[in-house]
Design an enzyme around this catalytic site. Structure first.
Site, PDB file in Angstrom:
ATOM      1  N   GLU A   3      -3.995  -2.116  -5.817  1.00 28.01           N
ATOM      2  CA  GLU A   3      -3.030  -2.767  -6.314  1.00 28.01           C
ATOM      3  C   GLU A   3      -3.898  -3.481  -7.952  1.00 28.01           C
ATOM      4  O   GLU A   3      -3.289  -4.032  -8.002  1.00 28.01           O
ATOM      5  CB  GLU A   3      -2.235  -3.505  -5.578  1.00 28.01           C
ATOM      6  CG  GLU A   3      -1.225  -2.979  -4.655  1.00 28.01           C
ATOM      7  CD  GLU A   3      -0.209  -3.249  -3.737  1.00 28.01           C
ATOM      8  OE1 GLU A   3      -0.280  -4.986  -4.285  1.00 28.01           O
ATOM      9  OE2 GLU A   3       0.612  -2.961  -2.763  1.00 28.01           O
TER      10      GLU A   3
ATOM     11  N   GLU B  24       1.724   3.358  -0.954  1.00 30.13           N
ATOM     12  CA  GLU B  24       2.905   2.232   0.202  1.00 30.13           C
ATOM     13  C   GLU B  24       4.010   2.280  -0.955  1.00 30.13           C
ATOM     14  O   GLU B  24       4.621   2.779  -1.892  1.00 30.13           O
ATOM     15  CB  GLU B  24       1.917   1.004  -0.763  1.00 30.13           C
ATOM     16  CG  GLU B  24       1.182   0.685   0.545  1.00 30.13           C
ATOM     17  CD  GLU B  24       0.705  -1.302  -0.117  1.00 30.13           C
ATOM     18  OE1 GLU B  24       1.497  -2.257   0.318  1.00 30.13           O
ATOM     19  OE2 GLU B  24      -0.703  -1.717   0.602  1.00 30.13           O
TER      20      GLU B  24
END
Length: 381
Positions: free
Chosen positions: A193, A300
């Site tokens: 991320e 995810e």
């Protein structure tokens, strides 16, 4: 065509393909680690081929715990619902840097090792992330003290400490072996991320040059330690353009899978932005992977507590659309969170409102779980 026949025909087709697959063709799809183990290379090649036919389904911490249970041998919330395990198991190394016996989610590393071995032995795939602490302050991964990323680089204030952390991770990774003593291939997703703002390695805490240097140093350091069973997953959060996605990208020779994480927070019956944004982002990385001969992953995702009863077939499926995605992984089934006073889970369990839709999702020909992965056998020619 039944799901079983679909998988068998797929396996036969690719068995024929591999019999004529020349060594020279491998240059189009090659791992960043040129000394990668044979099984790691095979997994990477097979993930690429499998993505042309279906998407492997994954779940974080699936075997360790679920809603209202923990450490029950052979149990899985996913298996309770569909009678099959996920094809992909997600685990986290956070805690190794402190030589803890448990990871940041409380899973003992000894248990995690056995779960990884068990999942692999059944034909599943393993992916690992690492919410490692901030090397500058010693606080958790969410501490974004300025200059933290730079401190981990060669010559940085925390570099020696950070190397000792990488040593701990390397030692653990090298204990993950199958019954024959071969290292288990892992999809490793470091500094995940990175386009967000919430971890010490995110783009607000370092320049593109600093991030690339950290990424390259990590890969090269692991390889010097004899770690050659990793497939490196480059992972972002949101991005708005090709340039945005590639700004911190270390280069095609340092990454194997291109991915992003994205969660849904609004009712999909009232707000279609999750689907629209996923489609836009997949469209961007799809073009890049075709140019660089890489693989796509939805590393995810999830809808906390899954309040929409048709989320799996009406929202997630639409979000992935026609793209050739190797795997999709939903986050963990923690259950009740005392501090937040709410339920925290992303896969259904028996009696959950989306249970029936998840069974429909499971039965789709292009959605693959562990039994499907075992039939394909992702670790063989």
């Amino acid at each position: 065509m039944t799901k079983t026949n679909y998988i068998l025909s797929f396996f036969l087709a690719f068995s024929t393909f591999y019999s004529s697959y020349s060594q020279s063709s491998n240059t189009k799809l090659s791992l960043s680690d040129k000394k990668a183990t044979k099984n790691t290379v095979l997994l990477y090649q097979n993930l690429s081929k499998t993505a042309q036919k279906g998407i492997l389904f994954g779940h974080q911490d699936d075997l360790a715990y679920g809603v209202n249970w923990k450490y029950e041998e052979g149990r899985s919330d996913v298996k309770d619902v569909v009678g099959d395990y996920p094809a992909v198991y997600g685990w986290d190394l956070g805690g190794l840097e402190n030589k803890s016996d448990k990871n940041l989610d409380g899973v003992p590393f000894d248990k995690m090792r056995q779960y990884i071995i068990d999942g692999h032995d059944r034909g599943g795939i393993i992916t690992i992330s690492w919410h490692c602490n901030n090397p500058l302050t010693g606080k958790d991964a969410w501490d974004t003290t300025p200059k933290s990323l730079a401190s981990a680089l060669p010559g940085g204030l925390s570099h020696e400490k950070y190397k000792s952390w990488l040593d701990e991770a390397a030692k653990y990774i090298l204990t993950l072996k199958d019954k024959k003593g071969n290292l288990i291939p892992l999809l490793y997703r470091p500094y995940h991320e990175l386009t967000g703002t919430w971890f010490w390695w995110c783009k607000n805490n370092g320049s593109p040059e600093e991030f690339k240097k950290l990424w390259k140093f990590t890969i090269e350091y692991f390889q010097k330690k004899g770690v050659h069973n990793l497939i490196y997953v480059y992972n972002t959060a949101d991005f708005k353009s090709r340039e945005d996605f590639l700004e911190y990208y270390p280069g095609s020779e340092y990454a194997d899978v291109l991915s992003f994480d994205k969660y849904i927070y609004n009712d999909p019956l009232k707000d279609n932005s999750f689907v629209e944004n996923c489609q836009r982002q997949f469209g961007i990385i799809d073009q890049i992977t075709k140019e660089q001969n890489k693989i796509i992953a939805f590393a995810e995702t999830g809808y906390e507590a899954i309040p929409y009863d048709k989320w799996w077939t009406d929202t997630l499926l639409k979000a992935m659309g026609p793209y050739k995605i190797s795997y999709v992984l939903v986050w963990r089934n923690h259950g009740w969170q005392e501090k937040e006073q709410k339920m925290h889970y992303y896969a259904p369990f028996k009696g959950q409102v989306s249970e029936k839709d998840f069974v429909k999702f499971y039965n789709l020909d292009n959605i693959l779980f562990e039994k499907d992965a075992a039939k394909i056998n992702l670790y063989k020619n």
